[in-house]
Design a protein around this motif. Structure first.
Motif, PDB file in Angstrom:
ATOM      1  N   UNK A  52      20.030  52.530  73.418  1.00 17.23           N
ATOM      2  CA  UNK A  52      19.999  53.199  74.754  1.00 17.23           C
ATOM      3  C   UNK A  52      21.128  52.495  75.570  1.00 17.23           C
ATOM      4  N   UNK A  53      22.186  53.096  75.649  1.00 22.32           N
ATOM      5  CA  UNK A  53      23.523  52.419  76.250  1.00 22.32           C
ATOM      6  C   UNK A  53      23.841  53.397  77.506  1.00 22.32           C
ATOM      7  N   UNK A  54      23.716  54.605  77.221  1.00 20.85           N
ATOM      8  CA  UNK A  54      24.542  55.588  77.958  1.00 20.85           C
ATOM      9  C   UNK A  54      23.731  56.005  79.371  1.00 20.85           C
ATOM     10  N   UNK A  55      24.425  56.455  80.347  1.00 20.09           N
ATOM     11  CA  UNK A  55      23.590  57.005  81.483  1.00 20.09           C
ATOM     12  C   UNK A  55      22.605  58.240  81.229  1.00 20.09           C
ATOM     13  N   UNK A  56      23.074  58.909  80.434  1.00 22.28           N
ATOM     14  CA  UNK A  56      22.317  60.151  80.317  1.00 22.28           C
ATOM     15  C   UNK A  56      20.901  59.917  79.215  1.00 22.28           C
ATOM     16  N   UNK A  57      21.063  58.814  78.534  1.00 20.89           N
ATOM     17  CA  UNK A  57      20.094  58.367  77.699  1.00 20.89           C
ATOM     18  C   UNK A  57      18.907  57.859  78.654  1.00 20.89           C
ATOM     19  N   UNK A  58      19.146  57.063  79.600  1.00 21.75           N
ATOM     20  CA  UNK A  58      18.234  56.601  80.633  1.00 21.75           C
ATOM     21  C   UNK A  58      17.959  57.710  81.451  1.00 21.75           C
ATOM     22  N   UNK A  59      18.691  58.504  81.715  1.00 25.83           N
ATOM     23  CA  UNK A  59      18.209  59.748  82.576  1.00 25.83           C
ATOM     24  C   UNK A  59      17.411  60.498  82.044  1.00 25.83           C
ATOM     25  N   UNK A  60      17.319  60.820  80.770  1.00 29.11           N
ATOM     26  CA  UNK A  60      16.492  61.348  79.769  1.00 29.11           C
ATOM     27  C   UNK A  60      15.053  60.925  79.878  1.00 29.11           C
ATOM     28  N   UNK A  61      15.153  59.438  79.651  1.00 32.17           N
ATOM     29  CA  UNK A  61      13.787  58.734  79.633  1.00 32.17           C
ATOM     30  C   UNK A  61      13.149  58.774  81.108  1.00 32.17           C
ATOM     31  N   UNK A  62      13.902  58.362  82.119  1.00 30.80           N
ATOM     32  CA  UNK A  62      13.300  58.700  83.305  1.00 30.80           C
ATOM     33  C   UNK A  62      12.569  60.103  83.449  1.00 30.80           C
ATOM     34  N   UNK A  63      13.443  61.265  83.212  1.00 28.22           N
ATOM     35  CA  UNK A  63      13.038  62.427  83.224  1.00 28.22           C
ATOM     36  C   UNK A  63      11.370  62.463  82.564  1.00 28.22           C
ATOM     37  N   UNK A  64      11.504  61.928  81.325  1.00 23.12           N
ATOM     38  CA  UNK A  64      10.146  61.962  80.506  1.00 23.12           C
ATOM     39  C   UNK A  64       9.172  61.313  81.384  1.00 23.12           C
ATOM     40  N   UNK A  65       9.364  60.360  81.868  1.00 20.26           N
ATOM     41  CA  UNK A  65       8.204  59.474  82.460  1.00 20.26           C
ATOM     42  C   UNK A  65       7.849  60.239  83.668  1.00 20.26           C
ATOM     43  N   UNK A  66       8.621  60.635  84.501  1.00 19.93           N
ATOM     44  CA  UNK A  66       8.367  61.783  85.375  1.00 19.93           C
ATOM     45  C   UNK A  66       7.528  62.889  84.819  1.00 19.93           C
ATOM     46  N   UNK A  67       7.704  63.409  83.817  1.00 20.28           N
ATOM     47  CA  UNK A  67       6.777  64.606  83.424  1.00 20.28           C
ATOM     48  C   UNK A  67       5.511  63.899  82.858  1.00 20.28           C
ATOM     49  N   UNK A  68       5.551  62.931  82.251  1.00 11.29           N
ATOM     50  CA  UNK A  68       4.142  62.275  82.048  1.00 11.29           C
ATOM     51  C   UNK A  68       3.278  62.062  83.179  1.00 11.29           C
ATOM     52  N   UNK A  69       3.837  61.378  84.136  1.00 12.55           N
ATOM     53  CA  UNK A  69       3.118  61.244  85.441  1.00 12.55           C
ATOM     54  C   UNK A  69       2.731  62.293  86.032  1.00 12.55           C
ATOM     55  N   UNK A  70       3.652  63.215  86.264  1.00 16.59           N
ATOM     56  CA  UNK A  70       3.166  64.624  86.707  1.00 16.59           C
ATOM     57  C   UNK A  70       2.288  65.423  86.026  1.00 16.59           C
ATOM     58  N   UNK A  82      11.955  58.504  73.815  1.00 20.22           N
ATOM     59  CA  UNK A  82      12.206  57.137  73.284  1.00 20.22           C
ATOM     60  C   UNK A  82      12.864  57.176  71.785  1.00 20.22           C
ATOM     61  N   UNK A  83      11.877  58.037  70.943  1.00 17.36           N
ATOM     62  CA  UNK A  83      12.156  58.132  69.492  1.00 17.36           C
ATOM     63  C   UNK A  83      13.520  58.945  69.280  1.00 17.36           C
ATOM     64  N   UNK A  84      14.025  60.045  70.013  1.00 20.13           N
ATOM     65  CA  UNK A  84      14.973  60.754  70.021  1.00 20.13           C
ATOM     66  C   UNK A  84      16.305  60.027  70.560  1.00 20.13           C
ATOM     67  N   UNK A  85      16.333  59.276  71.558  1.00 11.38           N
ATOM     68  CA  UNK A  85      17.387  58.636  72.141  1.00 11.38           C
ATOM     69  C   UNK A  85      17.638  57.196  71.477  1.00 11.38           C
ATOM     70  N   UNK A  86      16.819  56.560  70.749  1.00 15.86           N
ATOM     71  CA  UNK A  86      16.794  55.111  70.579  1.00 15.86           C
ATOM     72  C   UNK A  86      17.634  54.728  69.177  1.00 15.86           C
ATOM     73  N   UNK A  87      17.627  55.822  68.417  1.00 15.55           N
ATOM     74  CA  UNK A  87      18.558  55.152  66.981  1.00 15.55           C
ATOM     75  C   UNK A  87      19.758  54.600  67.438  1.00 15.55           C
ATOM     76  N   UNK A  88      20.602  55.179  68.141  1.00 17.81           N
ATOM     77  CA  UNK A  88      21.992  54.414  68.552  1.00 17.81           C
ATOM     78  C   UNK A  88      21.935  53.437  69.714  1.00 17.81           C
TER      79      UNK A  88
END
Length: 100
Positions: free
Chosen positions: A63-81, A55-61
């Motif tokens: 969170x509007x793009x598809x890939x930003x949401x994809x990266x955040x969802x991937x990070x949530x999956x890693x945390x839950x995993x 979130x800190x990495x993608x939030x300065x501009x």
């Protein structure tokens, strides 16, 4: 080996987040930072460290793009995993699970 991997998973992103927070505090909290309050990054680093870092990495501009949401969802999956993997790996320690 299992304990070493567990330490890397649990200590790695938290330690990296702490160092990054100390090096660039304005990127984390403040008017131009990712968070408005100091409580959210603290809770994030405790409970969802990979998601907080992403979130800190993608939030300065914003969170509007598809890939930003994809990266955040991937990070949530890693945390839950990482939490679920510890329980699954230690299932034989609990009696009555069928893996005694």
């Amino acid at each position: 080996m299992c304990c070493f991997v567990t330490v890397l998973i649990f200590l790695g992103p938290r330690f990296a987040g702490l160092i990054w927070w100390l090096a660039q505090p304005a990127r984390w909290v403040g008017q131009l930072g990712a968070f408005n309050s100091i409580i959210w990054p603290i809770l994030g680093l405790i409970f969802l460290p990979w998601t907080t870092l992403m979130f800190v990495l993608v939030s300065p501009g914003g969170i509007t793009g598809f890939f930003e949401w994809l990266f955040l969802i991937f990070a949530v999956i890693i945390d839950i995993g990482s939490y679920g993997g510890g329980g699954y790996g230690n299932r034989s320690l609990f009696p009555g699970t069928g893996y005694d």
